[in-house]
Design a protein around this motif. Structure first.
Motif, PDB file in Angstrom:
ATOM      1  N   GLY A 174       0.812  -1.213   0.000  1.00 49.75           N
ATOM      2  CA  GLY A 174       0.000   0.000   0.000  1.00 49.75           C
ATOM      3  C   GLY A 174       0.846   1.264   0.000  1.00 49.75           C
ATOM      4  O   GLY A 174       0.506   2.251  -0.663  1.00 49.75           O
ATOM      5  N   ALA A 185       2.064   1.715  -3.518  1.00 46.72           N
ATOM      6  CA  ALA A 185       0.980   2.196  -4.369  1.00 46.72           C
ATOM      7  C   ALA A 185       0.788   3.700  -4.219  1.00 46.72           C
ATOM      8  O   ALA A 185       0.573   4.419  -5.205  1.00 46.72           O
ATOM      9  CB  ALA A 185      -0.309   1.457  -4.040  1.00 46.72           C
ATOM     10  N   PHE A 195      -6.439   2.143  -2.920  1.00 42.82           N
ATOM     11  CA  PHE A 195      -5.892   0.873  -2.421  1.00 42.82           C
ATOM     12  C   PHE A 195      -6.953   0.252  -1.527  1.00 42.82           C
ATOM     13  O   PHE A 195      -7.378   0.856  -0.536  1.00 42.82           O
ATOM     14  CB  PHE A 195      -4.599   1.093  -1.639  1.00 42.82           C
ATOM     15  N   ILE A 249       3.038  -3.749  -8.856  1.00 46.80           N
ATOM     16  CA  ILE A 249       2.480  -2.473  -8.396  1.00 46.80           C
ATOM     17  C   ILE A 249       3.259  -1.304  -8.983  1.00 46.80           C
ATOM     18  O   ILE A 249       2.683  -0.311  -9.463  1.00 46.80           O
ATOM     19  CB  ILE A 249       2.484  -2.425  -6.858  1.00 46.80           C
TER      20      ILE A 249
END
Length: 365
Positions: free
Chosen positions: A46, A49, A57, A335
């Motif tokens: 996360g 991201a 997310f 990602i």
């Protein structure tokens, strides 16, 4: 009739997300990673991201050994303190076996921690382990979701709640704490039932389509139905999103080699429980080339996502980036490529050819 397709003027509202269920992974040697470490790895995913510019997310809720996340709000609360801009949501909360008022209080808390970045996606859930675990009867599957979604719809406004139904005691002018600072953004996840699509419109909530198999364009009629229902109900335009699995690597062959064994493993584990026949590389390749499995190089995946956005007509695309026990390091690279290469390329493709379907990179193969 409302046209579901995305036009050039719609590109400004187009957003991109990542979803995970916290699949229990393996390490570089194929050994299982403890669920506790998987949760810590999801936090790192996360954070990445957020740093590469992805908009959303979301983490899902499961109560079974192959998924590590049973309390999405706890994971998201940790991310709230370690990210800056990305929205933090669910994919999904199984609303039927939860308390809508407790859900709103938890996510009001998350919204405060994240300074207004919390959102919900709620659904009935395709896994039913939470029903016996928390004392709910499967024969009440439909009633539980219908009534709890109705109560949730009242609670997310932040106004005092007056409500009555058959699944709990009535409420009169009940307030929740901490108070919401804004109406809580909430999506309804739908797997392809027309009744579910209309239900989302009836509650004036955005629609998230779970397209996890087969050609994505078969969902365009559901988008059309959703917009028509909202128009008839006087709701105005509400956004539509898509949630689909995939994996990105430097080239198509590497992406296929990395994901295929994990996807097949995951598909067959679930299939044994549900009475499906065994899957193999032929099904994987068919989904990768023509179905709802977005696998390949950044260019390949960008073309396929652009085609889905164009033909289905959506405002948001969420890539379910974890499918089976794929190692953390491969997920991190996927990602990174999604944020830095795929998303910008999708925007380029749609801006260059806003009113036509994208060519498939597999057409030349």
């Amino acid at each position: 009739m409302t046209d579901p397709t995305t036009t050039a003027s719609d590109l400004s509202r187009l957003t991109f997300g990542l979803d995970t269920f916290g699949d229990v992974t393996v390490d570089a040697h194929g050994a299982p990673v403890p669920a506790s470490q998987v949760i810590r790895d999801v936090i790192a995913q996360g954070e990445l991201a957020d740093s590469v510019g992805i908009d959303h997310f979301s983490v899902g809720e499961h109560h079974r050994p192959d998924f590590a996340i049973s309390a999405p709000d706890m994971v998201l609360a940790a991310l709230a303190t370690r990210t800056e801009r990305i929205t933090l949501g669910t994919a999904v909360i199984v609303l039927s076996s939860d308390d809508p008022l407790r859900v709103v209080e938890r996510f009001s808390t998350l919204d405060a921690l994240s300074q207004g970045r919390a959102e919900l996606t709620v659904g009935r859930g395709s896994f039913t382990e939470s029903f016996p675990l928390f004392g709910f009867a499967l024969q009440d599957y439909e009633t539980l979701f219908e009534e709890k979604l109705d109560l949730l719809s009242a609670a997310i406004t932040g106004e005092p709640i007056t409500w009555s139904g058959t699944t709990r005691a009535p409420l009169k002018a009940q307030s929740l704490y901490p108070p919401l600072e804004r109406a809580l953004p909430t999506w309804v996840a739908v797997g392809g039932s027309p009744n579910s699509v209309v239900r989302a419109a009836r509650h004036r909530l955005p629609l998230m389509l779970a397209i996890i198999g087969g050609a994505a364009d078969r969902f365009a009629p559901y988008v059309r139905l959703f917009h028509e229902a909202n128009e008839k109900l006087g709701n105005g335009r509400l956004p539509v999103g898509v949630h689909s699995p995939g994996h990105i690597a430097a080239d198509d062959a590497t992406a296929r080699e990395q994901l295929a064994p994990h996807w097949i493993h995951n598909r067959n584990e679930i299939g044994r429980e549900r009475g499906w026949g065994p899957s193999g590389i032929a099904e994987f390749d068919a989904e990768m080339q023509h179905g709802a499995l977005y696998v390949g190089s950044p260019e390949t995946v960008a073309h396929r996502i652009a085609t889905t956005i164009r033909t289905v007509g959506v405002d948001r695309f969420d890539l379910k980036y974890a499918s089976g026990p794929m190692p953390h390091e491969q997920l991190m690279e996927s990602i990174r490529l999604y944020g830095t290469e795929v998303i910008p390329r999708v925007r380029e493709l749609l801006a260059a050819r806003p009113d036509t379907e994208m060519d498939s990179p597999f057409d030349e193969a």
